[in-house]
Design a protein around this motif. Structure first.
Motif, PDB file in Angstrom:
ATOM      1  N   GLY A  29      54.391  30.893  43.406  1.00 52.73           N
ATOM      2  CA  GLY A  29      53.066  31.137  43.953  1.00 52.73           C
ATOM      3  C   GLY A  29      52.964  31.050  45.458  1.00 52.73           C
ATOM      4  O   GLY A  29      51.866  31.151  46.008  1.00 52.73           O
ATOM      5  N   GLN A  60      59.248  24.450  35.876  1.00 57.78           N
ATOM      6  CA  GLN A  60      58.397  23.965  36.946  1.00 57.78           C
ATOM      7  C   GLN A  60      59.058  22.819  37.711  1.00 57.78           C
ATOM      8  O   GLN A  60      59.456  21.821  37.139  1.00 57.78           O
ATOM      9  N   VAL A 339      41.413  24.519  42.367  1.00 61.09           N
ATOM     10  CA  VAL A 339      42.027  25.473  41.448  1.00 61.09           C
ATOM     11  C   VAL A 339      41.921  26.885  41.996  1.00 61.09           C
ATOM     12  O   VAL A 339      42.879  27.682  41.926  1.00 61.09           O
ATOM     13  N   ARG A 340      40.769  27.230  42.552  1.00 59.19           N
ATOM     14  CA  ARG A 340      40.608  28.574  43.120  1.00 59.19           C
ATOM     15  C   ARG A 340      41.560  28.781  44.289  1.00 59.19           C
ATOM     16  O   ARG A 340      42.138  29.871  44.450  1.00 59.19           O
ATOM     17  N   ARG A 341      41.737  27.747  45.104  1.00 57.51           N
ATOM     18  CA  ARG A 341      42.642  27.860  46.248  1.00 57.51           C
ATOM     19  C   ARG A 341      44.087  27.971  45.792  1.00 57.51           C
ATOM     20  O   ARG A 341      44.853  28.798  46.310  1.00 57.51           O
ATOM     21  N   GLU A 342      44.488  27.168  44.797  1.00 56.97           N
ATOM     22  CA  GLU A 342      45.875  27.172  44.349  1.00 56.97           C
ATOM     23  C   GLU A 342      46.234  28.447  43.606  1.00 56.97           C
ATOM     24  O   GLU A 342      47.386  28.892  43.639  1.00 56.97           O
ATOM     25  N   THR A 343      45.285  29.025  42.903  1.00 57.21           N
ATOM     26  CA  THR A 343      45.556  30.271  42.179  1.00 57.21           C
ATOM     27  C   THR A 343      45.396  31.501  43.053  1.00 57.21           C
ATOM     28  O   THR A 343      45.736  32.613  42.623  1.00 57.21           O
ATOM     29  N   ALA A 345      42.583  32.803  43.966  1.00 56.17           N
ATOM     30  CA  ALA A 345      41.447  33.608  43.525  1.00 56.17           C
ATOM     31  C   ALA A 345      40.505  33.877  44.692  1.00 56.17           C
ATOM     32  O   ALA A 345      40.200  32.985  45.483  1.00 56.17           O
ATOM     33  N   ASP A 349      36.389  36.953  42.434  1.00 56.22           N
ATOM     34  CA  ASP A 349      37.189  36.928  41.210  1.00 56.22           C
ATOM     35  C   ASP A 349      36.578  35.982  40.191  1.00 56.22           C
ATOM     36  O   ASP A 349      36.023  34.935  40.543  1.00 56.22           O
ATOM     37  N   LEU A 351      37.000  33.186  37.470  1.00 59.13           N
ATOM     38  CA  LEU A 351      37.962  32.113  37.240  1.00 59.13           C
ATOM     39  C   LEU A 351      37.562  31.353  35.979  1.00 59.13           C
ATOM     40  O   LEU A 351      36.395  30.972  35.812  1.00 59.13           O
ATOM     41  N   ILE A 353      38.636  28.060  33.521  1.00 60.30           N
ATOM     42  CA  ILE A 353      39.418  26.826  33.388  1.00 60.30           C
ATOM     43  C   ILE A 353      39.135  26.231  32.012  1.00 60.30           C
ATOM     44  O   ILE A 353      37.984  25.915  31.693  1.00 60.30           O
TER      45      ILE A 353
END
Length: 541
Positions: A29, A60, A339-343, A345, A349, A351, A353
């Motif tokens: 990522g 991972q 989560v939005r920052r890490e993915t 998005a 978009d 999202l 969860i």
């Protein structure tokens, strides 16, 4: 954290007939593939033949995906045959190695890919903990300083700065900052405008990528020295949406400065967990240990280390994990932003969860009054004695849906019931037992009181892990010999604590206790269930 070494010379290009060799190690990522494509495109734009290959990583955080780029050392004239470039890196023949994570850089040094005579290393000071580091009962983290020293010892030149923090401060992804870091080293004979044109041609997140590129270019430039003004490091720019640190409350003004540094986040954590009254209880407990330390060490030769460590572990213990806290964390705005920052998005978009929860009787009973908790646990004990599995409730909640979010918010709103619950009462009783032992030990010896304070490291996690840690701590407190010399008791407590953190089963802990003449932990009864052979057949065994 930002460290760097000055390059030996302004020109670091290899000999004219040798291609430029670049090895990239990036985690999932982080855009390692994009970075390799940008390097090839940059070379081709400037007339230099280039090619890249990739070797995917495995599970991972057990290895990065590596990308290998070879660039011909000079532009080709029109009509010249295309040169033959290598498809895989050769140990000791890498001109530049860049890693987005510190341990990945050390891994490649250990594998022999890096040469002390040839390789320039650019590594991030940030860490993404491995599985082995995470599952350690104690502090299993590797020492970053030792890793950096190891990398520097076996590389020709080394630049270390926080690539992840630089990317966050610019609002971009690590690939853009790694691209800037490679350009800033001066290894490749391309003008800065050529590098920037490649980013502009991508057409995606151009402004943010250029900001990250510029910061990383400055961080890895040869003329830059450690600690130069404007150099980006892990603390130079907060991540987007991060609030500045709060000012110290007036309630902690009477504590020494080293203790106040720990009390600011500790008090905030405790008050957020429950309320202001709970925060006042936290400060009262810290004052008790501070007073005990002042009596044990009136000259403050230890710099109030006992009170500081106590404040740290007390805040963690008082803000224990229960179903209310878990629900609050799962429906917090900060979590959705993370989560939005890490993915990656975008704002427009969608999202989704989905959380999979499995609370058991212990988690549910912890919110009930003690009388109801005892009845519920007796019911569960009878079920287990009959050979039945533990009663658990499997839940699947879509935190981004209205129904799932309201369920989490409803559970998080039960914070007011926590004070009346059995779990809250049990935790406070254990904390007071621990504080009393520290105060009593401080009368005899500062070092012994400090060791008992550090025993709070045993309290971590949730469920059976948390219960086992508290049982081990209570066993140490209950069986610490009163007639033993202070230095012997000190060694006993330290050895028992380290042994309890050595293995989850507690075999080493029991061995240390027996060798010290103390009783080992009593065995726990485990119910036996006898199953008919016919039942096994029906179950598909």
């Amino acid at each position: 954290m930002t460290t760097a070494t000055t390059f030996a010379s302004a020109s670091v290009a290899p000999s004219v007939r040798r291609p430029f060799t670049i090895l990239i190690a990036a985690l999932g990522g982080e855009g390692g593939g994009v970075l390799a494509e940008w390097l090839v495109e940059l070379a081709n734009r400037c007339g230099y033949p280039a090619q890249s290959t990739s070797i995917p990583g495995v599970a991972q955080r057990t290895g990065a995906t590596t990308y290998y780029v070879e660039i011909h050392p000079e532009p080709l004239p029109a009509g010249a045959p295309h040169p033959v470039l290598g498809l895989a890196p050769t140990p000791g023949r890498i001109d530049l190695f860049i890693a987005s994570e510190l341990l990945e850089a050390a891994r490649h040094v250990h594998s022999g890919m890096i040469s002390a005579e040839r390789t320039l290393v650019v590594a991030s000071s940030s860490r993404s903990l491995t599985t082995t580091e995470r599952i350690s009962l104690g502090d299993g983290r590797l020492d970053s300083t030792q890793l950096i020293d190891f990398i520097r010892r076996f590389s020709r030149d080394c630049v270390v700065f926080d690539i992840a923090a630089t990317a966050r401060s610019a609002g971009t992804v690590p690939s853009a900052t790694m691209f800037g870091a490679i350009g800033g080293t001066g290894l490749l004979p391309f003008a800065r405008t050529d590098w920037e044109e490649v980013i502009r041609a991508s057409g995606k997140g151009v402004d943010a990528s250029l900001r990250g590129f510029a910061l990383a270019w400055q961080a890895s430039a040869p003329e830059r020295t450690s600690g130069a003004a404007g150099a980006p490091d892990s603390g130079s720019a907060p991540a987007p949406g991060t609030a500045p640190p709060a000012a110290a409350p007036a309630a902690i003004a009477g504590f020494p400065d080293p203790v106040q540094d720990m009390l600011v986040p500790g008090l905030a954590r405790v008050e957020h967990f429950q309320d202001k009254a709970y925060g006042r209880l936290y400060l009262e407990r810290v004052r008790r240990i501070h007073a005990a330390e002042c009596r044990a060490d009136p000259e403050a030769r230890h710099g109030f280390a006992l009170t500081r460590e106590f404040a740290r572990y007390l805040a963690l213990w008082m803000a224990f994990d229960d179903v209310v806290r878990v629900a609050e964390l799962k429906c917090s705005a900060r979590r959705f932003e993370r989560v939005r920052r890490e993915t990656g998005a975008r704002p427009d978009d969608l999202l989704r969860i989905v959380d999979f929860l499995k609370p058991g009787i212990a988690e549910i009973a912890g919110l009930l009054p003690p009388a109801l908790e005892r009845r519920l646990k007796r019911f569960e004990a009878r079920r287990r004695a009959a050979g039945k599995p533990a009663l658990e409730f499997a839940l699947k909640l879509d935190a981004t849906s209205l129904r799932g979010f309201l369920a989490l918010r409803t559970l998080a709103a039960l914070r007011g019931l926590r004070r009346h619950g059995a779990r809250f009462a049990h935790e406070q009783a254990m904390i007071e037992r621990w504080i009393g032992a520290i105060e009593h030990a401080a009368v005899e010896d500062w070092a012994l009181a400090n060791e008992l304070t550090l025993c709070a490291r045993l309290i971590k996690g949730y469920g059976s892990t948390n219960e086992r840690g508290k049982e081990n701590l209570l066993h140490i407190l209950d069986h610490l010999p009163a007639g033993m010399a202070a230095d012997e008791r000190l060694a006993l407590v330290r050895g028992a604590r380290e042994a309890a953190l050595a293995d989850e089963e507690g075999r080493e802990f029991d061995r240390v206790l027996r060798d010290s003449g103390l009783p080992a932990r009593p065995p726990k009864a485990q119910p036996l269930r006898f199953v008919r052979r016919s039942e096994l057949g029906r179950g598909g065994a």
